[in-house]
Design a protein around this motif. Structure first.
Motif, mmCIF file in Angstrom:
data_model
loop_
_atom_site.group_PDB
_atom_site.id
_atom_site.type_symbol
_atom_site.label_atom_id
_atom_site.label_comp_id
_atom_site.label_asym_id
_atom_site.label_seq_id
_atom_site.Cartn_x
_atom_site.Cartn_y
_atom_site.Cartn_z
ATOM 1 N N SER A 111 1.483 1.871 -7.641
ATOM 2 C CA SER A 111 2.155 2.762 -6.696
ATOM 3 C C SER A 111 3.604 2.993 -7.104
ATOM 4 O O SER A 111 4.134 4.104 -6.975
ATOM 5 N N ARG A 113 0.798 -1.234 0.000
ATOM 6 C CA ARG A 113 0.000 0.000 0.000
ATOM 7 C C ARG A 113 0.826 1.278 0.000
ATOM 8 O O ARG A 113 0.259 2.368 -0.042
ATOM 9 N N ASP A 114 2.159 1.174 0.048
ATOM 10 C CA ASP A 114 2.995 2.370 -0.084
ATOM 11 C C ASP A 114 4.301 1.983 -0.765
ATOM 12 O O ASP A 114 5.387 2.387 -0.340
ATOM 13 N N ARG A 152 -6.434 4.748 -6.372
ATOM 14 C CA ARG A 152 -5.338 5.272 -5.571
ATOM 15 C C ARG A 152 -5.136 6.766 -5.820
ATOM 16 O O ARG A 152 -4.943 7.547 -4.885
ATOM 17 N N SER A 153 -5.201 7.182 -7.069
ATOM 18 C CA SER A 153 -5.016 8.605 -7.382
ATOM 19 C C SER A 153 -6.123 9.447 -6.766
ATOM 20 O O SER A 153 -5.856 10.546 -6.249
ATOM 21 N N HIS A 181 6.794 2.404 -3.198
ATOM 22 C CA HIS A 181 7.358 3.373 -4.142
ATOM 23 C C HIS A 181 8.831 3.602 -3.804
ATOM 24 O O HIS A 181 9.347 3.088 -2.804
ATOM 25 N N TYR A 226 -2.338 -3.108 -7.273
ATOM 26 C CA TYR A 226 -2.270 -1.871 -6.495
ATOM 27 C C TYR A 226 -0.833 -1.398 -6.325
ATOM 28 O O TYR A 226 -0.514 -0.223 -6.538
ATOM 29 N N ASP A 227 0.052 -2.291 -5.939
ATOM 30 C CA ASP A 227 1.425 -1.885 -5.622
ATOM 31 C C ASP A 227 2.243 -1.555 -6.858
ATOM 32 O O ASP A 227 3.092 -0.656 -6.813
ATOM 33 N N THR A 285 -0.274 13.426 -9.760
ATOM 34 C CA THR A 285 -1.352 12.500 -9.407
ATOM 35 C C THR A 285 -2.525 12.657 -10.378
ATOM 36 O O THR A 285 -3.123 11.671 -10.816
ATOM 37 N N ASP A 314 4.243 6.983 -9.525
ATOM 38 C CA ASP A 314 4.664 7.610 -8.271
ATOM 39 C C ASP A 314 4.420 9.110 -8.329
ATOM 40 O O ASP A 314 5.006 9.800 -9.171
ATOM 41 N N SER A 340 -5.021 2.019 -9.906
ATOM 42 C CA SER A 340 -4.334 3.308 -9.950
ATOM 43 C C SER A 340 -5.323 4.464 -9.917
ATOM 44 O O SER A 340 -5.056 5.504 -9.307
#
Length: 339
Positions: free
Chosen positions: A218, A180-181, A261-262, A183, A214-215, A288, A222, A258
C-alpha cells in the motif's frame, strides 16, 4: 436534533464551544473532519454519522491500543459514540505525501521512516476482536469484475480460486496487524518525536489481521502518487530490517498482496465514481493497473495472470465511460455491463 445542534452540544460539553472550525477536504469515506482552533491550541473533530453506517468504536479501540504500545495515533480527547462524534489530537498538516513531493531527498527519508514504523507495527500484539482479513480477500478482489469490468463477470470463480490458492503463501507464519490504508496521505511526519513515533498514523479504523506485506505494498505501490524508485527501495529495506523478514518470502508476499489489493482498488475506484459521484477516482486507475501488471509478472502468480488475460486495460475510452456515469448507480451493488 439537527446534526449541527449535536456538534454544538458535543463541543460545548468538551469545553470547545468557542473554538473556530476549519473544515478539511474530504476523502473516500463518509467521515468529515474539522480543525478546531482555540487560542494557541488545536484539536480535530471527527464527524462520523451513525446514520450513514459509520461507527467510531473501532477507531477509538485501535487508537488507544496503538498509543498504549508506543505508536503515534491521535489521543482521544472527548467521545460520543452514540452520535458519532470524536475530538482527537491534531497532528498538524505534515502529510508524508505532500512533504515527499518537495524533493527526492525528503521523500526518501520520509519513506524510510514509514517503512521502519511499519516493520515495528508487525510486532504489535493484535487488538482484541480484530477481524480477520484473509477470508475476505479473494471476494474483495472480485470487485474489479463488479465495477471496473462487469463484462468479465464470468471470471469470478476462477479469480477467487486463484487468489485463495495464493493467500497461504502470503500469510506464511502468522497474521499481523494490517492497517489496510497505509499510504502517504494517511501518514503524518512528526519530527519532534523519536524513532517509530515520528510517523503519525491516521485512518486505521478498518484495520484487520492479515498478511505481512499488505501494508508495505500500500505504501510503495500508492495509486494516488508515483513513489520514486529511491523512496520505494528505502521503505522496503527499512521495513525488512525492522520486521526481520526473509526478502525472498517477502517479495512473494508483496506480489500476492499487491495484486489482490490492486484488483480490489480497480473496483473501489470505479464504484466511488459511478455509485458515489466522486468523479476524480478513475484518474488513479492507470497507476493501479501498472502495479497490477508488475505483480502479475511474478512466476508464482502465473495462474492468476492467466485468469486475467481478458481483463481490459484502462483505456481513455473506458475511463471516460466510467466518468460519464458518475453518481448514476446509487443504491446498486455492482455496475451494469457498460463496456
Amino acid at each position: 436534533m439537527t446534526r449541527d445542534a449535536q456538534i454544538t452540544a458535543f463541543l460545548d460539553a468538551a469545553g470547545r464551544g468557542d473554538a473556530t472550525q476549519v473544515k478539511l477536504p474530504g476523502d473516500a469515506s463518509l467521515r468529515r473532519y474539522s480543525r478546531l482552533c482555540q487560542g494557541t491550541t488545536t484539536a480535530m473533530l471527527m464527524d462520523a454519522p451513525p446514520a450513514t453506517g459509520e461507527d467510531t468504536g473501532p477507531f477509538i479501540a485501535i487508537a488507544r491500543h496503538l498509543v498504549a504500545h508506543g505508536f503515534s495515533a491521535p489521543r482521544i480527547l472527548a467521545e460520543d459514540r452514540a452520535t458519532g462524534l470524536l475530538l482527537i489530537e491534531d497532528f498538524g498538516d505534515g502529510l508524508v505525501a505532500r512533504l515527499a513531493d518537495r524533493n527526492s531527498t525528503t521523500e526518501i527519508a520520509l519513506y524510510r521512516a514509514a517503512g521502519t514504523t511499519l516493520g515495528a507495527l508487525q510486532s504489535l500484539p493484535l487488538p482484541q476482536n480484530l477481524p480477520d482479513y484473509v477470508p475476505q480477500m479473494a471476494n474483495l478482489a472480485a470487485l474489479s469484475l463488479d465495477w471496473y469490468a462487469p463484462e468479465c463477470a464470468d471470471l469470478r470463480g476462477d479469480l477467487v480460486a486463484a487468489i485463495e490458492d495464493l493467500l497461504p503463501l502470503a500469510l506464511r507464519k502468522t497474521a499481523v496487524f494490517v492497517h489496510r490504508d497505509f499510504h502517504g496521505e494517511n501518514l503524518i511526519w512528526l519530527p519532534e518525536r523519536t524513532e517509530t513515533k515520528q510517523i503519525g498514523l491516521l485512518d486505521f479504523q478498518d484495520a484487520m489481521s492479515g498478511p505481512a506485506e499488505y501494508d508495505i505494498g500500500s505504501l510503495i505501490h500508492d495509486p494516488r502518487r508515483t513513489v520514486s524508485d529511491g523512496a520505494k527501495a528505502a521503505a522496503w529495506q527499512a521495513y525488512l530490517d525492522r520486521a526481520g523478514h526473509c526478502e525472498t518470502d517477502a517479495r512473494l508476499g508483496l506480489a500476492i498482496c499487491s495484486a489482490q489489493r490492486s484488483l480490489r482498488i480497480l473496483g473501489v475506484f470505479a464504484r466511488l465514481c459511478m455509485r458515489d459521484g466522486k468523479a476524480h477516482y478513475p484518474d488513479f486507475i492507470p497507476r493501479t493497473w501498472q502495479a497490477l501488471q508488475r505483480d502479475l509478472s511474478h512466476p508464482a502468480l502465473a495462474r492468476l495472470a492467466g485468469v486475467l488475460t481478458t481483463l481490459p486495460a484502462p483505456t481513455d475510452d473506458r475511463l471516460a465511460a466510467i466518468k460519464s456515469q458518475a453518481g448514476q448507480l446509487r443504491g446498486h451493488s455492482q455496475a451494469r455491463v457498460w463496456a
